[in-house]
Motif scaffolding. Structure first.
Motif, PDB file in Angstrom:
ATOM      1  N   TYR A   1     -26.461  24.534  33.731  1.00 30.35           N
ATOM      2  CA  TYR A   1     -26.385  24.461  32.273  1.00 30.35           C
ATOM      3  C   TYR A   1     -25.205  25.289  31.777  1.00 30.35           C
ATOM      4  O   TYR A   1     -24.990  26.420  32.203  1.00 30.35           O
ATOM      5  CB  TYR A   1     -27.683  24.986  31.642  1.00 30.35           C
ATOM      6  N   GLY A   2     -24.435  24.669  30.875  1.00 38.70           N
ATOM      7  CA  GLY A   2     -23.248  25.333  30.377  1.00 38.70           C
ATOM      8  C   GLY A   2     -21.984  24.841  31.054  1.00 38.70           C
ATOM      9  O   GLY A   2     -20.879  25.201  30.644  1.00 38.70           O
ATOM     10  N   THR A   3     -22.128  23.994  32.091  1.00 39.38           N
ATOM     11  CA  THR A   3     -20.973  23.452  32.806  1.00 39.38           C
ATOM     12  C   THR A   3     -20.950  21.936  32.635  1.00 39.38           C
ATOM     13  O   THR A   3     -21.978  21.271  32.810  1.00 39.38           O
ATOM     14  CB  THR A   3     -21.037  23.785  34.304  1.00 39.38           C
ATOM     15  N   ALA A   4     -19.791  21.347  32.291  1.00 43.43           N
ATOM     16  CA  ALA A   4     -19.660  19.893  32.126  1.00 43.43           C
ATOM     17  C   ALA A   4     -19.555  19.216  33.486  1.00 43.43           C
ATOM     18  O   ALA A   4     -19.048  19.789  34.458  1.00 43.43           O
ATOM     19  CB  ALA A   4     -18.436  19.558  31.285  1.00 43.43           C
ATOM     20  N   ALA A   5     -20.047  17.967  33.562  1.00 46.20           N
ATOM     21  CA  ALA A   5     -19.884  17.142  34.766  1.00 46.20           C
ATOM     22  C   ALA A   5     -18.872  16.030  34.471  1.00 46.20           C
ATOM     23  O   ALA A   5     -18.762  15.563  33.329  1.00 46.20           O
ATOM     24  CB  ALA A   5     -21.221  16.536  35.178  1.00 46.20           C
TER      25      ALA A   5
ATOM     26  N   THR B   1     -23.633  21.361  27.171  1.00 46.57           N
ATOM     27  CA  THR B   1     -24.920  21.822  26.626  1.00 46.57           C
ATOM     28  C   THR B   1     -26.058  20.851  26.906  1.00 46.57           C
ATOM     29  O   THR B   1     -27.084  20.874  26.204  1.00 46.57           O
ATOM     30  CB  THR B   1     -24.790  22.022  25.109  1.00 46.57           C
ATOM     31  N   LEU B   2     -25.895  19.964  27.884  1.00 49.98           N
ATOM     32  CA  LEU B   2     -26.991  19.060  28.235  1.00 49.98           C
ATOM     33  C   LEU B   2     -28.216  19.882  28.640  1.00 49.98           C
ATOM     34  O   LEU B   2     -28.109  20.856  29.403  1.00 49.98           O
ATOM     35  CB  LEU B   2     -26.602  18.129  29.377  1.00 49.98           C
TER      36      LEU B   2
ATOM     37  N   THR C   1     -27.785  16.037  37.797  1.00 53.62           N
ATOM     38  CA  THR C   1     -28.840  17.039  37.620  1.00 53.62           C
ATOM     39  C   THR C   1     -28.244  18.264  36.951  1.00 53.62           C
ATOM     40  O   THR C   1     -27.218  18.797  37.420  1.00 53.62           O
ATOM     41  CB  THR C   1     -29.463  17.434  38.966  1.00 53.62           C
ATOM     42  N   VAL C   2     -28.863  18.686  35.857  1.00 52.77           N
ATOM     43  CA  VAL C   2     -28.435  19.905  35.157  1.00 52.77           C
ATOM     44  C   VAL C   2     -29.478  20.989  35.439  1.00 52.77           C
ATOM     45  O   VAL C   2     -30.662  20.839  35.100  1.00 52.77           O
ATOM     46  CB  VAL C   2     -28.305  19.661  33.649  1.00 52.77           C
ATOM     47  N   ASN C   3     -29.037  22.054  36.077  1.00 53.79           N
ATOM     48  CA  ASN C   3     -29.941  23.150  36.441  1.00 53.79           C
ATOM     49  C   ASN C   3     -29.930  24.253  35.381  1.00 53.79           C
ATOM     50  O   ASN C   3     -28.916  24.471  34.702  1.00 53.79           O
ATOM     51  CB  ASN C   3     -29.534  23.741  37.797  1.00 53.79           C
ATOM     52  N   GLN C   4     -31.057  24.969  35.261  1.00 60.41           N
ATOM     53  CA  GLN C   4     -31.123  26.090  34.344  1.00 60.41           C
ATOM     54  C   GLN C   4     -30.279  27.244  34.850  1.00 60.41           C
ATOM     55  O   GLN C   4     -30.073  27.405  36.062  1.00 60.41           O
ATOM     56  CB  GLN C   4     -32.569  26.558  34.191  1.00 60.41           C
ATOM     57  N   LEU C   5     -29.831  28.103  33.884  1.00 59.07           N
ATOM     58  CA  LEU C   5     -29.100  29.314  34.259  1.00 59.07           C
ATOM     59  C   LEU C   5     -30.080  30.351  34.817  1.00 59.07           C
ATOM     60  O   LEU C   5     -31.224  30.469  34.359  1.00 59.07           O
ATOM     61  CB  LEU C   5     -28.403  29.909  33.034  1.00 59.07           C
ATOM     62  N   SER C   6     -29.657  31.106  35.759  1.00 58.01           N
ATOM     63  CA  SER C   6     -30.457  32.253  36.204  1.00 58.01           C
ATOM     64  C   SER C   6     -30.198  33.422  35.242  1.00 58.01           C
ATOM     65  O   SER C   6     -29.083  33.570  34.740  1.00 58.01           O
ATOM     66  CB  SER C   6     -30.072  32.642  37.643  1.00 58.01           C
ATOM     67  N   THR C   7     -31.243  34.189  34.950  1.00 56.42           N
ATOM     68  CA  THR C   7     -31.107  35.291  33.973  1.00 56.42           C
ATOM     69  C   THR C   7     -31.609  36.615  34.559  1.00 56.42           C
ATOM     70  O   THR C   7     -32.369  36.619  35.537  1.00 56.42           O
ATOM     71  CB  THR C   7     -31.904  34.975  32.694  1.00 56.42           C
ATOM     72  N   SER C   8     -31.212  37.693  33.903  1.00 54.82           N
ATOM     73  CA  SER C   8     -31.727  39.040  34.253  1.00 54.82           C
ATOM     74  C   SER C   8     -31.748  39.889  32.977  1.00 54.82           C
ATOM     75  O   SER C   8     -30.990  39.608  32.039  1.00 54.82           O
ATOM     76  CB  SER C   8     -30.845  39.710  35.314  1.00 54.82           C
ATOM     77  N   MET C   9     -32.623  40.867  32.926  1.00 57.31           N
ATOM     78  CA  MET C   9     -32.711  41.721  31.741  1.00 57.31           C
ATOM     79  C   MET C   9     -33.293  43.095  32.123  1.00 57.31           C
ATOM     80  O   MET C   9     -33.867  43.244  33.202  1.00 57.31           O
ATOM     81  CB  MET C   9     -33.559  41.060  30.671  1.00 57.31           C
ATOM     82  N   SER C  10     -33.140  44.000  31.207  1.00 52.70           N
ATOM     83  CA  SER C  10     -33.753  45.340  31.370  1.00 52.70           C
ATOM     84  C   SER C  10     -34.577  45.646  30.112  1.00 52.70           C
ATOM     85  O   SER C  10     -34.337  45.057  29.050  1.00 52.70           O
ATOM     86  CB  SER C  10     -32.681  46.426  31.568  1.00 52.70           C
ATOM     87  N   ILE C  11     -35.568  46.547  30.222  1.00 48.30           N
ATOM     88  CA  ILE C  11     -36.439  46.847  29.078  1.00 48.30           C
ATOM     89  C   ILE C  11     -36.407  48.359  28.778  1.00 48.30           C
ATOM     90  O   ILE C  11     -36.137  49.168  29.663  1.00 48.30           O
ATOM     91  CB  ILE C  11     -37.883  46.392  29.339  1.00 48.30           C
ATOM     92  N   THR C  12     -36.686  48.616  27.525  1.00 47.28           N
ATOM     93  CA  THR C  12     -36.734  50.024  27.073  1.00 47.28           C
ATOM     94  C   THR C  12     -37.966  50.213  26.198  1.00 47.28           C
ATOM     95  O   THR C  12     -38.516  49.248  25.638  1.00 47.28           O
ATOM     96  CB  THR C  12     -35.484  50.403  26.253  1.00 47.28           C
ATOM     97  N   VAL C  13     -38.415  51.491  26.117  1.00 46.35           N
ATOM     98  CA  VAL C  13     -39.521  51.864  25.228  1.00 46.35           C
ATOM     99  C   VAL C  13     -38.950  52.871  24.230  1.00 46.35           C
ATOM    100  O   VAL C  13     -38.517  53.961  24.640  1.00 46.35           O
ATOM    101  CB  VAL C  13     -40.701  52.488  26.004  1.00 46.35           C
ATOM    102  N   HIS C  14     -38.971  52.485  22.952  1.00 45.90           N
ATOM    103  CA  HIS C  14     -38.345  53.307  21.935  1.00 45.90           C
ATOM    104  C   HIS C  14     -36.915  53.651  22.292  1.00 45.90           C
ATOM    105  O   HIS C  14     -36.453  54.774  22.088  1.00 45.90           O
ATOM    106  CB  HIS C  14     -39.153  54.593  21.679  1.00 45.90           C
TER     107      HIS C  14
END
Length: 472
Positions: A335-339, A381-382, A410-423
């Motif tokens: 996803y995000g890449t044209a074919a 953006t397919l 075939t359009v594949n989803q992007l892999s994601t990563s994140m971090s979390i915080t408390v206050h």
């Protein structure tokens, strides 16, 4: 003495009284010699006259044998479309070749104008007999022996009305010429004092036979009757040919003009297509000429006129193409890449196809290319998922539209990563009972949607709906 003398005198007197009543031996010999000398030329004339009479009779017999043989040939089927072909039955190619290589007296010129014809497995299957044999047949008539030879071949009569219509054997017969069978019968015999060179006599006769079936009924078979099909189809950019044929003789002249009284409304033929005077409709249809055309064909010879309303259909060139995704039958993008979708197989160059090729997946248009370009790119953006791809060519003035399928994107989803915080602080974080804590994520792309759920073991702490990145 006296009596003897008197007797002698009486004998002499008797001799004198007879006069010319007798011949001497010398006279008789001379007379025979003269008679023989006089009769010699008359004997030669008598022998020559007798020989001429016998030779004339032999020639009459030879003519009778030849005519009988030709009548035998006329009674046979000479149409090469009919099963059996009895005119050629049993005449093998090797036997005909051997017969042609040792021609009978008087046949050389006719054989030079005739092509060999033999019983082949296609037009004459399983011939069991040979009604016109390839070996000479002996016939004895009035004590004289005659040899009868049969030759069967083909020749072509020119379609030109200005010609003498001699049936010949050209190296490349024009398609407008008429093919005929020629049967040649030669009768030979040997006879001294016949006037024939070296006593070898011959008589040759021949006849022509049509190679096609005669009409069942025709009140005037010489008037042209157009017996070929009344329609044909040409394709744009391809040379088309159609030969109009007729029955009747002499061969007619053809025109493509309306033949009066509104019987046929002539169409204007596409550029480059025409009907010749010999009945050949030919030419290469140009771009934009697809359609149906009416040709008013008139065939005219010295005996009359035949007409036909003829339909020429010009069709576009069929097309086909293959399609690919990123150069292959199937491919995957993130996803995000044209074919890149492409076609191959549609005509290119000076007579190349024009128009558009639209790539679809179901009712979704992926992209469209305008020829002569052959590829286009999908949106980046397919939505992730699988897309079976179909290409639709629109067609143009020369080429038919076409459809191709079989490719998959075939359009594949992007892999994601994140971090979390408390206050706003990283773990560990301590708070008093009864207080609330703000949990937040960071690192996800700003364009993503969905939710972020914060949990602790099996317990859900809170859920943030993107683009909001925190919850309490």
């Amino acid at each position: 003495m006296k009596s003897r003398h008197c007797a002698t005198r009486r004998a002499v007197a008797r001799s004198r009284r007879r006069g010319d009543g007798g011949f001497t031996l010398i006279e008789v010999v001379i007379a025979i010699t003269l008679l023989v000398a006089v009769m010699i030329p008359f004997s030669a004339a008598f022998i020559t006259s007798y020989g001429a009479t016998v030779g004339s009779h032999a020639r009459e017999v030879a003519a009778m044998l030849a005519d009988t043989a030709l009548d035998q040939a006329r009674a046979l089927d000479a149409t090469d479309q009919q099963s059996g072909c009895p005119l050629l039955a049993g005449r093998s190619g090797s036997a005909v070749q051997a017969e042609w290589s040792s021609p009978a007296l008087g046949t050389t010129q006719l054989l030079a104008q005739t092509a060999q014809a033999s019983d082949t497995s296609e037009p004459c299957p399983g011939s069991a007999t040979t009604p016109l044999p390839t070996s000479p047949q002996s016939q004895t008539v009035s004590g004289h022996t005659f040899q009868v030879y049969y030759y069967v071949g083909t020749c072509w009569e020119t379609a030109s009305t200005s010609s003498s219509n001699t049936c010949t054997n050209p190296a490349n017969p024009p398609s407008s010429d008429y093919q005929m069978y020629r049967v040649i019968v030669a009768v030979t015999w040997s006879m001294p004092n016949s006037g024939c060179a070296n006593s070898a006599c011959y008589y040759v006769a021949s006849s022509l036979f049509s190679t096609s079936a005669n009409p069942t009924f025709d009140v005037n078979p010489t008037i042209p009757y157009i017996d070929s099909a009344d329609n044909t189809t040409f394709t744009i950019y391809s040379l088309g040919n159609f030969q109009v044929t007729t029955t009747g003789f002499p061969p007619p002249t053809y025109t493509d003009a309306s033949y009066g009284n509104g019987a046929c409304t002539e169409s204007t033929l596409p550029s480059g297509i025409s009907l010749s005077s010999t009945g050949l409709l030919s030419g290469t249809p140009p771009s934009g000429s697809a359609g149906t055309y009416t040709v008013c064909i008139t065939a005219t010879n010295a005996d009359g006129t035949g007409n036909q309303t003829f339909t020429l259909t010009v069709v576009k060139v069929p097309t086909s193409m293959a399609i690919a995704v990123n150069g292959s039958a199937s491919a995957s993008v993130t996803y995000g890449t044209a074919a890149t979708l492409s076609e191959s197989g549609l005509p290119t160059g000076a007579q190349g196809a024009t128009g558009t090729v639209t790539f679809m997946s179901g009712s979704t248009t992926l992209c469209t290319v305008t020829l002569p370009a052959s590829s286009c790119n999908t949106p980046a953006t397919l939505t992730p998922g699988t897309y079976p791809v179909t290409a639709l060519y629109s067609g143009d003035n020369a080429y038919l539209g076409s459809t191709s399928s079989g490719a998959t994107l075939t359009v594949n989803q992007l892999s994601t990563s994140m971090s979390i915080t408390v206050h706003g602080a990283t773990s560990p974080y301590t708070m008093n009972y009864g207080s609330t804590a703000t949990l937040a994520e960071s690192g996800l792309p700003g364009s993503v949607t969905g939710t972020v759920t914060f949990t602790s073991g099996a317990s859900t702490l809170c859920t943030a709906t993107l683009p909001t990145t925190s919850c309490s």
